[in-house]
Scaffold this active site. Structure first.
Site, short mmCIF file in Angstrom:
data_model
loop_
_atom_site.label_atom_id
_atom_site.label_comp_id
_atom_site.label_asym_id
_atom_site.label_seq_id
_atom_site.Cartn_x
_atom_site.Cartn_y
_atom_site.Cartn_z
N ALA A 44 35.76 37.15 44.57
CA ALA A 44 36.20 38.47 44.76
C ALA A 44 37.26 38.69 45.77
CB ALA A 44 35.06 39.27 45.03
N GLU A 45 37.06 38.00 46.81
CA GLU A 45 38.21 38.17 47.79
C GLU A 45 39.72 37.42 47.53
OE1 GLU A 45 38.08 39.62 50.60
OE2 GLU A 45 35.85 40.18 50.97
N SER A 46 39.61 36.15 47.04
CA SER A 46 40.70 35.64 46.96
C SER A 46 41.11 34.87 45.44
CB SER A 46 40.71 34.31 48.09
OG SER A 46 39.94 33.52 47.80
N TYR A 84 34.04 46.73 45.34
CA TYR A 84 33.88 45.58 45.77
C TYR A 84 32.46 45.05 45.70
CZ TYR A 84 33.82 41.70 49.21
OH TYR A 84 33.28 40.43 49.71
#
Length: 234
Positions: free
Chosen positions: A124-126, A221
């Site tokens: 999800a972040e990168s 998120y």
């Protein structure tokens, strides 16, 4: 050091001659001559061995230099993380996720966090890009802010080993702070633990009740990470 048996035999014979000269009172000149031959042969062997080792070291260095930067093996040493080797590559997506599995499992084991959760956060972040940088300045696979990274011992956020271990350590802290409530810990990971605490959110039920008070980005998120975690557990 490997020595030819015939050379070793000659060395022993010369050494024996020295001892016999000493015992029988042989001439000093004869003794010095035998000793000199022994010393010369021994020094020659040592020089050959030294030259062979230097050549071997040169070959290793040359082979290492021939590797592309992304193929160079790296290792990270830290009082938090220990030593863990990692070979960088240009892989992305699912292939990158598979490549990072050993690091994720090691970080999860050390910090008591489910590997599926760590992998979901990285996704999800990168999207498994170790060089990702957000507009806010978050860096690396788990998108660590500089202050957060320093708190968990990260000196190079673009080092996958440091980033994953540091990010997992931080995630572990949030899980402990919020008594294992994963949804709240994820919201804190995205929006900051201070904001979650100020809203009086302490468990996942309260998170659902006050979800509308959080930024849209944080709501999306949390939902995305939990969905990805279920996929990685399947």
């Amino acid at each position: 050091m490997n020595i030819d048996p015939r050379t070793l035999k000659e060395l022993l014979q010369l050494q024996m001659l020295n001892k016999m000269d000493f015992i029988t009172g042989g001439s000093a000149a004869g003794s010095e001559s035998s000793g000199s031959e022994f010393s010369q042969l021994l020094n020659s062997l040592l020089e050959q061995a030294s030259g062979g080792q230097a050549a071997a070291n040169g070959s290793v260095k040359a082979a290492s230099a021939a590797l592309k930067p992304e193929q160079q093996p790296t290792a990270m040493t830290s009082p938090f993380f220990g030593v863990f080797p990692y070979r960088e590559s240009n892989l992305r997506g699912p292939a990158k996720a598979a490549e990072l599995d050993p690091l994720i499992k090691d970080a999860s084991r050390r910090n008591g966090v489910q590997p599926s959760l760590v992998k979901a956060v990285i996704d999800a972040e990168s999207a498994f890009n170790p060089y990702a940088v957000s507009r806010a300045g978050a860096k690396g696979l788990m998108q660590l802010m500089d202050d957060t990274g320093q708190e968990v011992g990260v000196t190079n956020p673009f080092d996958p080993v440091q980033n994953i271990h540091g990010g997992t350590r931080y995630l572990s802290r949030l899980l402990k702070q919020f008594n294992g409530n994963e949804g709240v810990a994820l919201a804190a990971y995205n929006a900051g633990s201070g904001r979650i605490t100020r809203l009086g959110i302490t468990n996942d039920q309260e998170l659902q009740e006050k979800l509308h008070l959080l930024p849209t980005e944080t709501r999306n998120y949390v939902s995305k990470v939990m969905r990805l975690q279920r996929q990685y557990e399947a």
